[in-house]
Scaffold this motif. Structure first.
Motif, PDB file in Angstrom:
ATOM      1  N   LEU A 142      -5.461   2.607  -6.166  1.00 26.17           N
ATOM      2  CA  LEU A 142      -4.439   2.684  -7.214  1.00 26.17           C
ATOM      3  C   LEU A 142      -4.047   1.306  -7.727  1.00 26.17           C
ATOM      4  O   LEU A 142      -3.882   1.100  -8.935  1.00 26.17           O
ATOM      5  N   HIS A 143      -3.896   0.348  -6.807  1.00 27.02           N
ATOM      6  CA  HIS A 143      -3.429  -0.991  -7.178  1.00 27.02           C
ATOM      7  C   HIS A 143      -4.535  -1.829  -7.804  1.00 27.02           C
ATOM      8  O   HIS A 143      -4.275  -2.649  -8.691  1.00 27.02           O
ATOM      9  N   ARG A 159       3.934  -1.775  -2.373  1.00 27.16           N
ATOM     10  CA  ARG A 159       3.587  -0.364  -2.188  1.00 27.16           C
ATOM     11  C   ARG A 159       4.619   0.540  -2.849  1.00 27.16           C
ATOM     12  O   ARG A 159       4.260   1.567  -3.434  1.00 27.16           O
ATOM     13  N   LYS A 160       5.879   0.178  -2.776  1.00 27.86           N
ATOM     14  CA  LYS A 160       6.911   0.940  -3.479  1.00 27.86           C
ATOM     15  C   LYS A 160       6.650   0.926  -4.981  1.00 27.86           C
ATOM     16  O   LYS A 160       6.725   1.971  -5.648  1.00 27.86           O
ATOM     17  N   SER A 161       6.333  -0.244  -5.514  1.00 26.39           N
ATOM     18  CA  SER A 161       6.059  -0.359  -6.955  1.00 26.39           C
ATOM     19  C   SER A 161       4.843   0.464  -7.348  1.00 26.39           C
ATOM     20  O   SER A 161       4.803   1.073  -8.433  1.00 26.39           O
ATOM     21  N   LYS A 165       4.786   3.316 -10.171  1.00 32.20           N
ATOM     22  CA  LYS A 165       3.897   3.154 -11.322  1.00 32.20           C
ATOM     23  C   LYS A 165       3.017   4.372 -11.519  1.00 32.20           C
ATOM     24  O   LYS A 165       2.823   4.850 -12.644  1.00 32.20           O
ATOM     25  N   HIS A 166       2.481   4.904 -10.420  1.00 34.13           N
ATOM     26  CA  HIS A 166       1.512   5.988 -10.535  1.00 34.13           C
ATOM     27  C   HIS A 166       2.126   7.368 -10.293  1.00 34.13           C
ATOM     28  O   HIS A 166       1.544   8.374 -10.701  1.00 34.13           O
ATOM     29  N   TYR A 233      -9.990   9.660  -1.621  1.00 37.63           N
ATOM     30  CA  TYR A 233      -9.090   8.666  -2.201  1.00 37.63           C
ATOM     31  C   TYR A 233      -8.884   9.004  -3.681  1.00 37.63           C
ATOM     32  O   TYR A 233      -9.605   9.852  -4.236  1.00 37.63           O
ATOM     33  N   PRO A 234      -7.913   8.388  -4.344  1.00 39.54           N
ATOM     34  CA  PRO A 234      -7.639   8.762  -5.738  1.00 39.54           C
ATOM     35  C   PRO A 234      -8.700   8.273  -6.702  1.00 39.54           C
ATOM     36  O   PRO A 234      -9.227   7.178  -6.554  1.00 39.54           O
ATOM     37  N   GLY A 235      -9.011   9.106  -7.688  1.00 37.78           N
ATOM     38  CA  GLY A 235      -9.899   8.671  -8.755  1.00 37.78           C
ATOM     39  C   GLY A 235      -9.192   7.691  -9.659  1.00 37.78           C
ATOM     40  O   GLY A 235      -7.963   7.664  -9.738  1.00 37.78           O
ATOM     41  N   THR A 236      -9.931   6.838 -10.321  1.00 37.26           N
ATOM     42  CA  THR A 236      -9.335   5.839 -11.214  1.00 37.26           C
ATOM     43  C   THR A 236      -9.642   6.164 -12.661  1.00 37.26           C
ATOM     44  O   THR A 236     -10.517   6.978 -12.957  1.00 37.26           O
TER      45      THR A 236
END
Length: 236
Positions: A142-143, A159-161, A165-166, A233-236
């Motif tokens: 994500l980052h 990590r909070k940000s 954001k997402h 894991y998340p797709g981008t």
């Protein structure tokens, strides 16, 4: 079914973050079976930070690829013991069964892995909704870049940000919970104030589940997370 759940071990309890389209909530459960009993009926997916599917010898390819992807944070991925080591009684026998001995971190995984395997064996339906993931792999996806350690203030805030954001405003209840726990040394929801980083880990797993809605990239590529040793894991 419509919610998405992330689960992370937090020194004595499983931290659970449930995410819907509108909001999130934080709870704790004593076992993965309790997690299934509480969330299995309404959750589309449950992502857990624990190895689910094992190999008989050598290292899992998903662990190797996760370490490679994390670079400076590779130490956050522990080598998963082999099936024989998981089933062995006592450390010495487990070390004999495992490839290349058995480090303390991998040895510490064994009770959680046994618990996860028991869930899958007892609840066949769990195979289709409980998948393995890894918070650091998800945060990195994500980052986009390496994050500082989650135990550092800069890494904690990053990590909070990333969640905001997402995940948007729906993840504000998680951040509020974390702020309350850091300010209050007393126990609450069975989560120690010193383990609130695990709440963020569970949250990014819930966010991953909600974002990808079952269509996950995996390590290794094209693995089936319902039966193959793999990390989603998340797709981008």
């Amino acid at each position: 079914m419509g919610s998405h759940v992330g689960v992370d071990w937090a020194s004595g309890t499983w931290v659970v973050v449930e995410a819907t389209a509108e909001s999130t909530s934080v709870s704790a459960e004593p076992s993965l079976l309790n997690v299934w009993q509480e969330y299995g009926n309404q959750a589309s997916e449950i992502l857990v930070d624990v190895p689910l599917h094992l190999v008989s010898e050598g290292d899992r390819e998903c662990d190797r690829e996760a370490k490679q992807s994390l670079g400076s944070r590779s130490s956050t991925v522990f080598w998963t013991p082999t099936r024989g080591a998981i089933e062995a009684r006592g450390y010495e026998r487990a070390a004999e069964e495992n490839t290349g001995g058995l480090g303390s971190q991998s040895w510490g995984l064994i009770p959680r892995i046994r618990e996860a395997r028991a869930l899958l064996e007892e609840i066949p339906a769990a195979h289709e909704r409980v998948y393995e993931s890894h918070p650091e792999v998800c945060f990195k996806a994500l980052h986009g870049d390496d994050l500082p350690s989650k135990t550092d203030e800069a890494g904690f805030e990053a990590r909070k940000s990333c969640l905001v954001k997402h995940g948007g405003e729906s993840f504000q209840p998680v951040l509020d919970f974390v702020a309350e726990r850091r300010a209050n040394s007393q126990w609450h929801h069975r989560i120690q104030s010193g383990r609130v980083d695990d709440v963020l880990d569970a949250a990014v797993l819930a966010l991953t589940a909600r974002t990808t809605a079952g269509d996950y990239p995996t390590l290794p590529d094209d693995a089936d997370p319902s039966c193959d040793p793999s990390i989603v894991y998340p797709g981008t």
